[in-house]
Design a protein around this motif. Structure first.
Motif, PDB file in Angstrom:
ATOM      1  N   MET A  79       0.861  -1.177   0.000  1.00 18.98           N
ATOM      2  CA  MET A  79       0.000   0.000   0.000  1.00 18.98           C
ATOM      3  C   MET A  79       0.902   1.233   0.000  1.00 18.98           C
ATOM      4  SD  MET A  79      -2.751   1.477   2.786  1.00 18.98           S
ATOM      5  CE  MET A  79      -3.507  -0.117   3.116  1.00 18.98           C
ATOM      6  N   VAL A  80       0.876   1.983  -1.066  1.00 16.50           N
ATOM      7  CA  VAL A  80       1.768   3.136  -1.211  1.00 16.50           C
ATOM      8  C   VAL A  80       1.335   4.254  -0.261  1.00 16.50           C
ATOM      9  CG1 VAL A  80       2.672   4.873  -2.802  1.00 16.50           C
ATOM     10  CG2 VAL A  80       2.201   2.547  -3.611  1.00 16.50           C
ATOM     11  N   GLY A  81       2.310   4.797   0.484  1.00 13.58           N
ATOM     12  CA  GLY A  81       2.048   5.956   1.334  1.00 13.58           C
ATOM     13  C   GLY A  81       1.285   5.673   2.608  1.00 13.58           C
ATOM     14  N   PHE A  82       1.292   4.418   3.076  1.00  8.15           N
ATOM     15  CA  PHE A  82       0.518   4.107   4.285  1.00  8.15           C
ATOM     16  C   PHE A  82       1.042   4.875   5.500  1.00  8.15           C
ATOM     17  CE2 PHE A  82       0.089   1.624   8.215  1.00  8.15           C
ATOM     18  CZ  PHE A  82      -1.287   1.636   8.333  1.00  8.15           C
ATOM     19  N   LEU A 167      -6.206   5.716  -1.834  1.00 10.49           N
ATOM     20  CA  LEU A 167      -5.196   4.682  -1.672  1.00 10.49           C
ATOM     21  C   LEU A 167      -4.635   4.284  -3.029  1.00 10.49           C
ATOM     22  CD1 LEU A 167      -7.108   2.346   0.820  1.00 10.49           C
ATOM     23  CD2 LEU A 167      -5.379   4.057   1.397  1.00 10.49           C
ATOM     24  N   ARG A 168      -3.392   3.817  -2.998  1.00  6.87           N
ATOM     25  CA  ARG A 168      -2.780   3.295  -4.213  1.00  6.87           C
ATOM     26  C   ARG A 168      -1.966   2.071  -3.859  1.00  6.87           C
ATOM     27  NH1 ARG A 168       1.737   4.205  -7.625  1.00  6.87           N
ATOM     28  NH2 ARG A 168       2.666   5.715  -6.214  1.00  6.87           N
ATOM     29  N   VAL A 169      -1.967   1.116  -4.746  1.00  2.26           N
ATOM     30  CA  VAL A 169      -1.240  -0.113  -4.507  1.00  2.26           C
ATOM     31  C   VAL A 169      -0.095  -0.231  -5.511  1.00  2.26           C
ATOM     32  CG1 VAL A 169      -2.661  -1.516  -6.068  1.00  2.26           C
ATOM     33  CG2 VAL A 169      -1.515  -2.606  -4.130  1.00  2.26           C
ATOM     34  N   SER A 170       0.972  -0.894  -5.118  1.00  2.00           N
ATOM     35  CA  SER A 170       2.079  -1.174  -6.033  1.00  2.00           C
ATOM     36  C   SER A 170       2.309  -2.682  -6.043  1.00  2.00           C
ATOM     37  CB  SER A 170       3.350  -0.448  -5.590  1.00  2.00           C
ATOM     38  OG  SER A 170       3.725  -0.846  -4.276  1.00  2.00           O
ATOM     39  N   ILE A 171       2.582  -3.223  -7.238  1.00  7.84           N
ATOM     40  CA  ILE A 171       2.673  -4.666  -7.403  1.00  7.84           C
ATOM     41  C   ILE A 171       3.877  -5.017  -8.265  1.00  7.84           C
ATOM     42  CG2 ILE A 171       1.498  -6.751  -8.218  1.00  7.84           C
ATOM     43  CD1 ILE A 171      -1.155  -5.167  -7.949  1.00  7.84           C
ATOM     44  N   GLY A 172       4.678  -5.976  -7.803  1.00  3.24           N
ATOM     45  CA  GLY A 172       5.807  -6.485  -8.568  1.00  3.24           C
ATOM     46  C   GLY A 172       5.626  -7.965  -8.833  1.00  3.24           C
ATOM     47  N   LEU A 173       5.956  -8.414 -10.054  1.00  3.36           N
ATOM     48  CA  LEU A 173       5.728  -9.805 -10.454  1.00  3.36           C
ATOM     49  C   LEU A 173       6.944 -10.379 -11.174  1.00  3.36           C
ATOM     50  CD1 LEU A 173       2.231  -9.253 -12.085  1.00  3.36           C
ATOM     51  CD2 LEU A 173       2.589 -10.474  -9.947  1.00  3.36           C
ATOM     52  N   HIS A 174       7.239 -11.627 -10.863  1.00  5.43           N
ATOM     53  CA  HIS A 174       8.295 -12.335 -11.592  1.00  5.43           C
ATOM     54  C   HIS A 174       7.965 -13.823 -11.591  1.00  5.43           C
ATOM     55  CE1 HIS A 174      12.014 -13.229 -13.494  1.00  5.43           C
ATOM     56  NE2 HIS A 174      12.635 -13.717 -12.421  1.00  5.43           N
ATOM     57  N   ARG A 209       7.526   2.777  -7.879  1.00  3.71           N
ATOM     58  CA  ARG A 209       7.571   4.165  -7.394  1.00  3.71           C
ATOM     59  C   ARG A 209       8.423   5.035  -8.303  1.00  3.71           C
ATOM     60  NH1 ARG A 209       6.623   0.582  -3.757  1.00  3.71           N
ATOM     61  NH2 ARG A 209       5.594   0.987  -1.761  1.00  3.71           N
ATOM     62  N   ASP A 210       9.553   4.495  -8.762  1.00  6.06           N
ATOM     63  CA  ASP A 210      10.419   5.264  -9.659  1.00  6.06           C
ATOM     64  C   ASP A 210       9.760   5.474 -11.020  1.00  6.06           C
ATOM     65  OD1 ASP A 210      12.358   5.300  -7.673  1.00  6.06           O
ATOM     66  OD2 ASP A 210      13.319   3.461  -8.408  1.00  6.06           O
ATOM     67  N   LEU A 211       8.995   4.493 -11.454  1.00  2.00           N
ATOM     68  CA  LEU A 211       8.369   4.583 -12.768  1.00  2.00           C
ATOM     69  C   LEU A 211       6.996   5.248 -12.727  1.00  2.00           C
ATOM     70  CD1 LEU A 211       9.249   1.015 -14.150  1.00  2.00           C
ATOM     71  CD2 LEU A 211      10.445   3.191 -14.572  1.00  2.00           C
ATOM     72  N   GLY A 212       6.433   5.394 -11.516  1.00  2.00           N
ATOM     73  CA  GLY A 212       5.119   6.013 -11.390  1.00  2.00           C
ATOM     74  C   GLY A 212       4.003   5.153 -11.939  1.00  2.00           C
ATOM     75  N   VAL A 213       4.144   3.842 -11.780  1.00  2.00           N
ATOM     76  CA  VAL A 213       3.123   2.914 -12.276  1.00  2.00           C
ATOM     77  C   VAL A 213       2.641   2.025 -11.131  1.00  2.00           C
ATOM     78  CG1 VAL A 213       4.079   2.901 -14.600  1.00  2.00           C
ATOM     79  CG2 VAL A 213       4.865   1.203 -12.939  1.00  2.00           C
ATOM     80  N   VAL A 214       1.584   1.279 -11.386  1.00  5.35           N
ATOM     81  CA  VAL A 214       1.019   0.404 -10.366  1.00  5.35           C
ATOM     82  C   VAL A 214       1.623  -0.990 -10.426  1.00  5.35           C
ATOM     83  CG1 VAL A 214      -1.111  -0.692  -9.541  1.00  5.35           C
ATOM     84  CG2 VAL A 214      -1.155   1.683 -10.327  1.00  5.35           C
ATOM     85  N   ILE A 215       1.867  -1.501 -11.619  1.00  6.66           N
ATOM     86  CA  ILE A 215       2.356  -2.873 -11.796  1.00  6.66           C
ATOM     87  C   ILE A 215       3.643  -2.874 -12.605  1.00  6.66           C
ATOM     88  CG2 ILE A 215       1.854  -5.171 -12.724  1.00  6.66           C
ATOM     89  CD1 ILE A 215      -1.140  -4.471 -12.542  1.00  6.66           C
ATOM     90  N   VAL A 216       4.632  -3.605 -12.114  1.00  3.20           N
ATOM     91  CA  VAL A 216       5.844  -3.879 -12.892  1.00  3.20           C
ATOM     92  C   VAL A 216       6.023  -5.395 -12.907  1.00  3.20           C
ATOM     93  CG1 VAL A 216       8.340  -3.666 -13.058  1.00  3.20           C
ATOM     94  CG2 VAL A 216       6.975  -1.694 -12.360  1.00  3.20           C
TER      95      VAL A 216
END
Length: 225
Positions: A79-82, A167-174, A209-216
């Motif tokens: 959760m971004v900025g909690f 609220l904003r969420v950030s998600i990383g996938l591999h 956060r660096d890219l300003g996107v929700v999913i990478v």
């Protein structure tokens, strides 16, 4: 004499039948109680470990220790900025927000065939395929990420309309090889997945956060999806 013999034979027979009936009934009640106890214990266990891990442990005669390496999709969610949001909330309100967030994360991941590895503060990690590997694991993870992003965006809009912070969420996938096993001390352990695949998924989440996107998502996961 004949009548007396018949009576003497009937009463022992009735006693035997009654005893057998009582034993059967007691056994039935006992087995029902054992099933309920087992279900309750499994339910309690599933509150602290993935449900599929709870099934494995519940049916095992010894602790799970079969570490293995396999392919899986790994997701990190945050959760971004909690921290900034929490500064304006009472402790109880912070906890309620975290629980609501975790509930949405868990429901979405479970609906797409994933399992929660762990909750850490305002974030979570999950995997797809650790217990039941499937050719669709990468695709499921990607669909889950998109669904979760939409879920949190909708929730954020509802909160904003009510005068609450968005609220904003950030998600990383591999996707790649992971080590599935347990870590911890002699008395307290937990299931987890580890390895370079997990580490890269975590770094991809931070990269949002660096890219300003929700999913990478990594190219590997996208190609496998």
């Amino acid at each position: 004499a004949v009548g007396r013999i018949w009576i003497n034979g009937v009463f022992p027979t009735l006693a035997i039948v009654a005893t057998l009936g009582l034993v059967t009934a007691m056994r039935f009640v006992g087995e029902g109680r054992m099933r309920r106890d087992a279900e309750r214990q499994r339910g309690n266990l599933a509150r602290y470990v993935p449900a599929r891990a709870a099934d494995t442990l519940a049916g095992a005669d010894r602790p799970y220790a079969a570490d293995r390496v396999q392919q899986a999709a790994v997701m990190f969610v945050d959760m971004v900025g909690f921290t900034a949001i929490g500064e304006h909330l009472a402790p109880g309100e912070q906890l309620a927000l975290l629980r609501a967030f975790h509930g949405r994360v868990e429901a979405t991941i479970t609906a797409h065939g994933g399992i929660i590895d762990k909750f850490v503060g305002d974030g979570a990690s999950a995997s797809f395929g650790t217990f039941d590997p499937h050719i669709e694991d990468a695709a499921r993870a990607l669909r889950c990420a998109r669904a979760l992003a939409a879920n949190i965006a909708g929730w954020s809009s509802t909160r904003a309309a009510a005068g609450q912070s968005g609220l904003r969420v950030s998600i990383g996938l591999h996707y790649g090889p992971v080590i599935v096993g347990e870590i911890g001390g002699a008395r307290q352990q937990q299931f987890t997945v580890s390895g370079d695949t997990v580490n890269l998924a975590s770094r991809l989440e931070a990269l949002t956060r660096d890219l300003g996107v929700v999913i990478v998502a990594s190219d590997t996961l996208v190609d496998c999806a």
